[in-house]
Scaffold this active site. Sequence first.
Site, PDB file in Angstrom:
ATOM      1  N   ARG A 174       0.864  -1.182   0.000  1.00  0.00           N
ATOM      2  CA  ARG A 174       0.000   0.000   0.000  1.00  0.00           C
ATOM      3  C   ARG A 174       0.901   1.233   0.000  1.00  0.00           C
ATOM      4  O   ARG A 174       2.099   1.131   0.304  1.00  0.00           O
ATOM      5  CB  ARG A 174      -0.885   0.007   1.243  1.00  0.00           C
ATOM      6  CG  ARG A 174      -1.888  -1.112   1.244  1.00  0.00           C
ATOM      7  CD  ARG A 174      -2.694  -1.150   2.532  1.00  0.00           C
ATOM      8  NE  ARG A 174      -3.521  -2.342   2.570  1.00  0.00           N
ATOM      9  CZ  ARG A 174      -3.798  -3.034   3.665  1.00  0.00           C
ATOM     10  NH1 ARG A 174      -3.317  -2.646   4.849  1.00  0.00           N
ATOM     11  NH2 ARG A 174      -4.559  -4.102   3.623  1.00  0.00           N
ATOM     12  N   ARG A 267     -10.839   3.053   5.610  1.00  0.00           N
ATOM     13  CA  ARG A 267      -9.373   2.962   5.535  1.00  0.00           C
ATOM     14  C   ARG A 267      -8.886   3.381   4.154  1.00  0.00           C
ATOM     15  O   ARG A 267      -7.793   3.921   4.007  1.00  0.00           O
ATOM     16  CB  ARG A 267      -8.922   1.534   5.881  1.00  0.00           C
ATOM     17  CG  ARG A 267      -7.440   1.419   6.094  1.00  0.00           C
ATOM     18  CD  ARG A 267      -7.052   0.079   6.676  1.00  0.00           C
ATOM     19  NE  ARG A 267      -7.247  -1.008   5.719  1.00  0.00           N
ATOM     20  CZ  ARG A 267      -7.083  -2.294   6.009  1.00  0.00           C
ATOM     21  NH1 ARG A 267      -6.737  -2.662   7.227  1.00  0.00           N
ATOM     22  NH2 ARG A 267      -7.273  -3.224   5.084  1.00  0.00           N
ATOM     23  N   ARG A 278     -12.682  -9.284   0.744  1.00  0.00           N
ATOM     24  CA  ARG A 278     -12.339  -9.312   2.173  1.00  0.00           C
ATOM     25  C   ARG A 278     -13.605  -9.474   3.039  1.00  0.00           C
ATOM     26  O   ARG A 278     -13.579 -10.158   4.054  1.00  0.00           O
ATOM     27  CB  ARG A 278     -11.552  -8.049   2.550  1.00  0.00           C
ATOM     28  CG  ARG A 278     -10.107  -8.154   2.071  1.00  0.00           C
ATOM     29  CD  ARG A 278      -9.291  -6.898   2.193  1.00  0.00           C
ATOM     30  NE  ARG A 278      -7.961  -7.147   1.647  1.00  0.00           N
ATOM     31  CZ  ARG A 278      -6.825  -7.096   2.319  1.00  0.00           C
ATOM     32  NH1 ARG A 278      -6.820  -6.762   3.584  1.00  0.00           N
ATOM     33  NH2 ARG A 278      -5.671  -7.361   1.738  1.00  0.00           N
TER      34      ARG A 278
HETATM   35  P1  ADP Z   1      -6.873  -4.528  10.384  1.00  0.00           P
HETATM   36  O1  ADP Z   1      -5.431  -4.390  10.740  1.00  0.00           O
HETATM   37  O2  ADP Z   1      -7.582  -5.501  11.263  1.00  0.00           O
HETATM   38  O3  ADP Z   1      -7.094  -4.839   8.935  1.00  0.00           O
HETATM   39  P2  ADP Z   1      -6.998  -1.653  10.888  1.00  0.00           P
HETATM   40  O4  ADP Z   1      -6.284  -1.564  12.183  1.00  0.00           O
HETATM   41  O5  ADP Z   1      -6.274  -1.229   9.665  1.00  0.00           O
HETATM   42  O6  ADP Z   1      -7.607  -3.131  10.653  1.00  0.00           O
HETATM   43  O7  ADP Z   1      -8.340  -0.829  11.034  1.00  0.00           O
HETATM   44  C1  ADP Z   1      -9.208  -0.577   9.939  1.00  0.00           C
HETATM   45  C2  ADP Z   1      -9.815   0.807  10.073  1.00  0.00           C
HETATM   46  O8  ADP Z   1     -10.723   0.822  11.173  1.00  0.00           O
HETATM   47  C3  ADP Z   1      -8.807   1.901  10.349  1.00  0.00           C
HETATM   48  O9  ADP Z   1      -9.133   3.027   9.586  1.00  0.00           O
HETATM   49  C4  ADP Z   1      -8.928   2.155  11.840  1.00  0.00           C
HETATM   50  O10 ADP Z   1      -8.592   3.490  12.160  1.00  0.00           O
HETATM   51  C5  ADP Z   1     -10.392   1.872  12.095  1.00  0.00           C
HETATM   52  N1  ADP Z   1     -10.714   1.380  13.455  1.00  0.00           N
HETATM   53  C6  ADP Z   1      -9.982   0.484  14.196  1.00  0.00           C
HETATM   54  N2  ADP Z   1     -10.621   0.231  15.370  1.00  0.00           N
HETATM   55  C7  ADP Z   1     -11.772   0.954  15.357  1.00  0.00           C
HETATM   56  C8  ADP Z   1     -12.857   1.138  16.295  1.00  0.00           C
HETATM   57  N3  ADP Z   1     -12.881   0.486  17.468  1.00  0.00           N
HETATM   58  N4  ADP Z   1     -13.836   1.954  15.948  1.00  0.00           N
HETATM   59  C9  ADP Z   1     -13.842   2.606  14.766  1.00  0.00           C
HETATM   60  N5  ADP Z   1     -12.841   2.507  13.851  1.00  0.00           N
HETATM   61  C10 ADP Z   1     -11.819   1.682  14.135  1.00  0.00           C
HETATM   62  P1  5GP Z   2      -3.435  -7.226   4.797  1.00  0.00           P
HETATM   63  O1  5GP Z   2      -3.343  -7.526   3.338  1.00  0.00           O
HETATM   64  O2  5GP Z   2      -4.658  -6.437   5.147  1.00  0.00           O
HETATM   65  O3  5GP Z   2      -2.174  -6.650   5.366  1.00  0.00           O
HETATM   66  O4  5GP Z   2      -3.600  -8.646   5.534  1.00  0.00           O
HETATM   67  C1  5GP Z   2      -4.615  -9.522   5.141  1.00  0.00           C
HETATM   68  C2  5GP Z   2      -4.718 -10.690   6.089  1.00  0.00           C
HETATM   69  O5  5GP Z   2      -3.503 -11.448   6.051  1.00  0.00           O
HETATM   70  C3  5GP Z   2      -4.917 -10.304   7.549  1.00  0.00           C
HETATM   71  O6  5GP Z   2      -5.939 -11.122   8.078  1.00  0.00           O
HETATM   72  C4  5GP Z   2      -3.636 -10.654   8.213  1.00  0.00           C
HETATM   73  O7  5GP Z   2      -3.821 -11.068   9.547  1.00  0.00           O
HETATM   74  C5  5GP Z   2      -3.167 -11.816   7.354  1.00  0.00           C
HETATM   75  N1  5GP Z   2      -1.723 -12.011   7.431  1.00  0.00           N
HETATM   76  C6  5GP Z   2      -0.741 -11.078   7.476  1.00  0.00           C
HETATM   77  N2  5GP Z   2       0.456 -11.655   7.586  1.00  0.00           N
HETATM   78  C7  5GP Z   2       0.228 -13.007   7.620  1.00  0.00           C
HETATM   79  C8  5GP Z   2       1.068 -14.139   7.759  1.00  0.00           C
HETATM   80  O8  5GP Z   2       2.285 -14.056   7.882  1.00  0.00           O
HETATM   81  N3  5GP Z   2       0.468 -15.345   7.765  1.00  0.00           N
HETATM   82  C9  5GP Z   2      -0.877 -15.515   7.651  1.00  0.00           C
HETATM   83  N4  5GP Z   2      -1.357 -16.749   7.683  1.00  0.00           N
HETATM   84  N5  5GP Z   2      -1.702 -14.472   7.528  1.00  0.00           N
HETATM   85  C10 5GP Z   2      -1.154 -13.224   7.516  1.00  0.00           C
END
Ligand code: ADP
Ligand code: 5GP
Length: 389
Positions: A174, A267, A278
Amino acid sequence: MGEAPAFLFDDLNRFSENGIDLVCMGRKTTNFIGNTKYEIGDHDDSALSNGVKVFDNSLGDWVYPTVLGTKPTLSSDHWSLPLGEDRILVIKNGATMDDSLWFLEVNTPYVRRQKNLWGTNVVAWSKGVIGYPGKPIVISGPSGVGKGTLIAMLMKEFPSMFGFSVSHTTRAPRENEINGIHYHFTERSSMEEDIKNGKFLEFASVHSNLYGTSIESVEAVGDAGKRCILDIDVQGAKSVRASSLDAVFIFVRPPSYEDLEKRLRSRGTETEEQIQKRLRNAKGELEQSRTPGLFDHILVNDDLEACYQTLKTHLGLHESADNTYQSAMKKAGFPRVNSVSKVGTTIFLNSSNADLGNASKNSLVLDVSLLKGGAPGRTRGLTAFGKLS
Ligand code: ADP
Ligand code: 5GP
């Protein structure tokens, strides 16, 4: 604690007790594990040696093994002694706390597996860490639920306590993501090759891309003396559960499917097609999270701050975590070692120096029966007792 027994140097600069070689000191040291001789140190031919030479009995000559793990610099004196049948403890003299204790694994299950894969002689370095930073933490949950946000909060509040296991992925970075920090962005073919070569603790196909945790990523966090956090999907969590990595497993749920969708969209990092994929996968992940015995704790990330506090409670972070000998020792620094001896599983590092009139100051006792593992089959935390000035 009683006085450590006295030992004599032999002509190889080794201490011996009842004819058993125990401790060796110098710029280069020699140890036997079974009948195999290992020489440790920066050799003159160090371009080849990587700091370790092994005497091959069948060839009657030294060979240079494949050396895995983070290698210590060994340009000055160190102490070394075999621990059981599978590893050698190396103590660097005059090094910093973080750089003093090292393990050369020569026949651990991990090394034996790597020997089979490589078809060569293999040894692996691991950094010895005083104290145990705590079980690794596996965090799973659907995309957009807030895993990354919660992990960032932990890292910010406890910068020296946690380290993130940097996964490999075949997905494109990203805009704000940095290679080596957020992920190791990699080609599918090279990742598949590394998986075949046993370099991964787990891997899974997630949202049409390959993701995986390399053993070295988990090791790197342990080398820094930190507690490892893995952000991986449910399939990955299952694989880690089935491995010998003793971890805490946490699943994060959204308050509702609609909230999840809103967060994923807000996001703004995925295309519409990727968001749909997703969201579809989220249903399966939420179902799988109910697999009995898979997750230790299930959190609902509704109010972010409340969820963070619950996470901290599950990780024991509301208790006083800093009252141990190990943390006092970290503050005092590693003693300069003048003699080393081993009795059973106890190792005495003495820094008594009669000239300076500080006998028994900073002596340190390591209990190697309490070695805690890092990545499966790798060595990690040491328990220390001793007297600090
Ligand atoms: P993940 O790592 O699980 O994919 P992120 O941490 O990137 O998710 O969070 C996705 C989006 O949701 C972000 O923009 C984040 O700021 C927002 N977010 C995370 N927790 C909350 C919450 N409790 N309430 C509202 N927005 C949240
Ligand atoms: P993102 O593309 O949003 O970074 O991650 C997508 C998903 O891949 C998330 O559910 C994250 O937890 C999972 N993921 C990230 N790294 C790993 C990894 O090393 N192993 C596995 N099994 N899943 C991962």
